[in-house]
Design a protein around this motif. Sequence first.
Motif, PDB file in Angstrom:
ATOM      1  N   ILE A  31       0.995  -1.312  -0.051  1.00 51.71           N
ATOM      2  CA  ILE A  31       0.108  -0.003  -0.021  1.00 51.71           C
ATOM      3  C   ILE A  31       0.868   1.393  -0.208  1.00 51.71           C
ATOM      4  N   ASN A  32       0.459   2.393  -0.576  1.00 51.84           N
ATOM      5  CA  ASN A  32       0.962   3.590  -0.756  1.00 51.84           C
ATOM      6  C   ASN A  32       0.249   4.690  -1.322  1.00 51.84           C
ATOM      7  N   VAL A  33       0.100   5.700  -0.508  1.00 50.46           N
ATOM      8  CA  VAL A  33      -1.024   6.799  -1.039  1.00 50.46           C
ATOM      9  C   VAL A  33      -0.381   8.164  -0.623  1.00 50.46           C
ATOM     10  N   THR A  34       0.431   8.965  -1.367  1.00 51.82           N
ATOM     11  CA  THR A  34       0.894  10.338  -0.982  1.00 51.82           C
ATOM     12  C   THR A  34       0.155  11.418  -1.409  1.00 51.82           C
ATOM     13  N   ASN A  35      -0.935  11.236  -2.380  1.00 51.88           N
ATOM     14  CA  ASN A  35      -1.785  12.170  -2.849  1.00 51.88           C
ATOM     15  C   ASN A  35      -3.188  11.860  -3.291  1.00 51.88           C
ATOM     16  N   GLU A  36      -3.901  12.573  -3.874  1.00 48.17           N
ATOM     17  CA  GLU A  36      -5.138  11.957  -4.350  1.00 48.17           C
ATOM     18  C   GLU A  36      -5.403  11.732  -5.614  1.00 48.17           C
ATOM     19  N   THR A  37      -4.390  12.209  -6.321  1.00 46.62           N
ATOM     20  CA  THR A  37      -4.393  12.146  -7.958  1.00 46.62           C
ATOM     21  C   THR A  37      -3.539  11.288  -8.819  1.00 46.62           C
ATOM     22  N   SER A  38      -2.390  10.701  -8.039  1.00 46.15           N
ATOM     23  CA  SER A  38      -1.470   9.895  -8.760  1.00 46.15           C
ATOM     24  C   SER A  38      -2.027   8.406  -9.294  1.00 46.15           C
ATOM     25  N   ARG A  39      -1.418   7.813 -10.234  1.00 47.95           N
ATOM     26  CA  ARG A  39      -2.063   6.810 -11.055  1.00 47.95           C
ATOM     27  C   ARG A  39      -2.402   5.682  -9.741  1.00 47.95           C
ATOM     28  N   LEU A  40      -3.870   5.174 -10.160  1.00 46.09           N
ATOM     29  CA  LEU A  40      -4.511   4.329  -9.223  1.00 46.09           C
ATOM     30  C   LEU A  40      -4.038   2.777  -9.517  1.00 46.09           C
ATOM     31  N   ARG A  41      -3.689   2.097  -8.491  1.00 46.54           N
ATOM     32  CA  ARG A  41      -3.430   0.848  -8.741  1.00 46.54           C
ATOM     33  C   ARG A  41      -4.182  -0.053  -8.097  1.00 46.54           C
ATOM     34  N   SER A  42      -4.623   0.029  -6.973  1.00 43.03           N
ATOM     35  CA  SER A  42      -5.615  -0.772  -6.337  1.00 43.03           C
ATOM     36  C   SER A  42      -6.586  -0.091  -5.304  1.00 43.03           C
ATOM     37  N   VAL A  43      -7.713  -0.489  -5.146  1.00 39.21           N
ATOM     38  CA  VAL A  43      -8.672   0.409  -4.244  1.00 39.21           C
ATOM     39  C   VAL A  43      -9.824  -0.765  -3.899  1.00 39.21           C
ATOM     40  N   ILE A  44     -10.294  -0.306  -2.547  1.00 40.13           N
ATOM     41  CA  ILE A  44     -11.578  -0.992  -1.897  1.00 40.13           C
ATOM     42  C   ILE A  44     -12.741  -0.377  -2.523  1.00 40.13           C
ATOM     43  N   LEU A  45     -13.520  -0.759  -3.018  1.00 44.47           N
ATOM     44  CA  LEU A  45     -14.915  -0.381  -3.700  1.00 44.47           C
ATOM     45  C   LEU A  45     -15.889  -0.885  -2.726  1.00 44.47           C
ATOM     46  N   GLY A  46     -16.702  -0.196  -1.983  1.00 41.64           N
ATOM     47  CA  GLY A  46     -18.047  -0.534  -1.200  1.00 41.64           C
ATOM     48  C   GLY A  46     -18.983  -1.375  -2.216  1.00 41.64           C
ATOM     49  N   THR A  47     -19.880  -1.835  -1.693  1.00 41.70           N
ATOM     50  CA  THR A  47     -20.826  -2.706  -2.143  1.00 41.70           C
ATOM     51  C   THR A  47     -22.226  -2.253  -1.988  1.00 41.70           C
ATOM     52  N   ALA A  48     -23.181  -2.610  -2.915  1.00 41.78           N
ATOM     53  CA  ALA A  48     -24.465  -2.412  -2.644  1.00 41.78           C
ATOM     54  C   ALA A  48     -25.242  -3.477  -2.481  1.00 41.78           C
ATOM     55  N   GLU A  49     -24.643  -4.691  -2.580  1.00 37.37           N
ATOM     56  CA  GLU A  49     -25.169  -6.106  -2.539  1.00 37.37           C
ATOM     57  C   GLU A  49     -25.891  -6.134  -1.139  1.00 37.37           C
ATOM     58  N   SER A  50     -26.938  -6.625  -1.072  1.00 40.54           N
ATOM     59  CA  SER A  50     -27.870  -6.873   0.183  1.00 40.54           C
ATOM     60  C   SER A  50     -27.593  -5.637   1.174  1.00 40.54           C
TER      61      SER A  50
END
Length: 304
Positions: A4-23
């Motif tokens: 993991i590594n995030v130093t700003n909001e706009t550099s090239r994204l490689r991985s992300v946790i996206l929420g879910t609307a299931e159930s």
Amino acid sequence: MLHINVTNETSRLRSVILGTAESNGPTPAIHEAYDPKSLEHILAGTYPVEDDMKAEMAALVAVFNKYDVTVYRPQIIENYNQIFSRDIGFVIDDYFIKANILPDREREQGAIEYIVSQIDPAKVITPPEEVHIEGGDVIVWNDHIFIGTYKGSDYKDYITARTNMHGVNFIKELFPNKIVKEFDLVKSRIEARDNALHLDCCFQPVGKNKGVIYKSGFREEADYMYLVNLFGADNLFHIDREEMYNMTSNFFSIDSDVVVIEKNFTRLKHWLQSNGFIVEEVPYAEISKQEGLLRCSTLPLLRD
């Protein structure tokens, strides 16, 4: 081991946790609403339905796939809202910080534990109990960390006040080499148009030196002026009260020149395109009825 590594909001994204609307569960009762916008739609009978929200999130997944982003999803909790993954944790540099969130929502953290457990345990931080902090209030910007808070003496009376000064000071101690700047936000329990639930509801950087901002979201003009001076007035796109209500500043950057926005944000789209950005549009208006949008539903783990 998950890197993991995030130093700003706009550099090239490689991985992300996206929420879910299931159930996602039934429409909440009036007393269960966490914010005035959800309450407004519960009362009006326009609260979003699961199938619509699942379709919106699928459109976002398609964009992530287009840009070869690894997407993690929470484990499903039956009849439970798990859309807003930004609230439950965030990454600064190579640390994963668990948010101290509303007690009702602790189950959401358990649903991403299978991902967090792959991170070096020395880099996973759980704040002490008095520290309140949610990811929507934390914006990482190179040597800066911007944090939304509420300094009113009635903090405890506001379910819409999510990050306290203990949270700000906790981050200051954790990152002594960063400039940690807090912003006192306008809160309302009853009028969504006057409630900056999180900092990303009234400000977010985009690209390398620009930002989208809602001046009236800040209780102190000096806080607003701090950002004007830092980014430059010409580099800021100002949104109005209705645009703030529609979560216009809650877009999401995949790269310094690629931005995902809600498809109804035509004024923002034109500004971005005129400044050389590639704009990816997705439908997210149903999800936004819960006072959250694209940034709220994403928890970036790795950016270049």
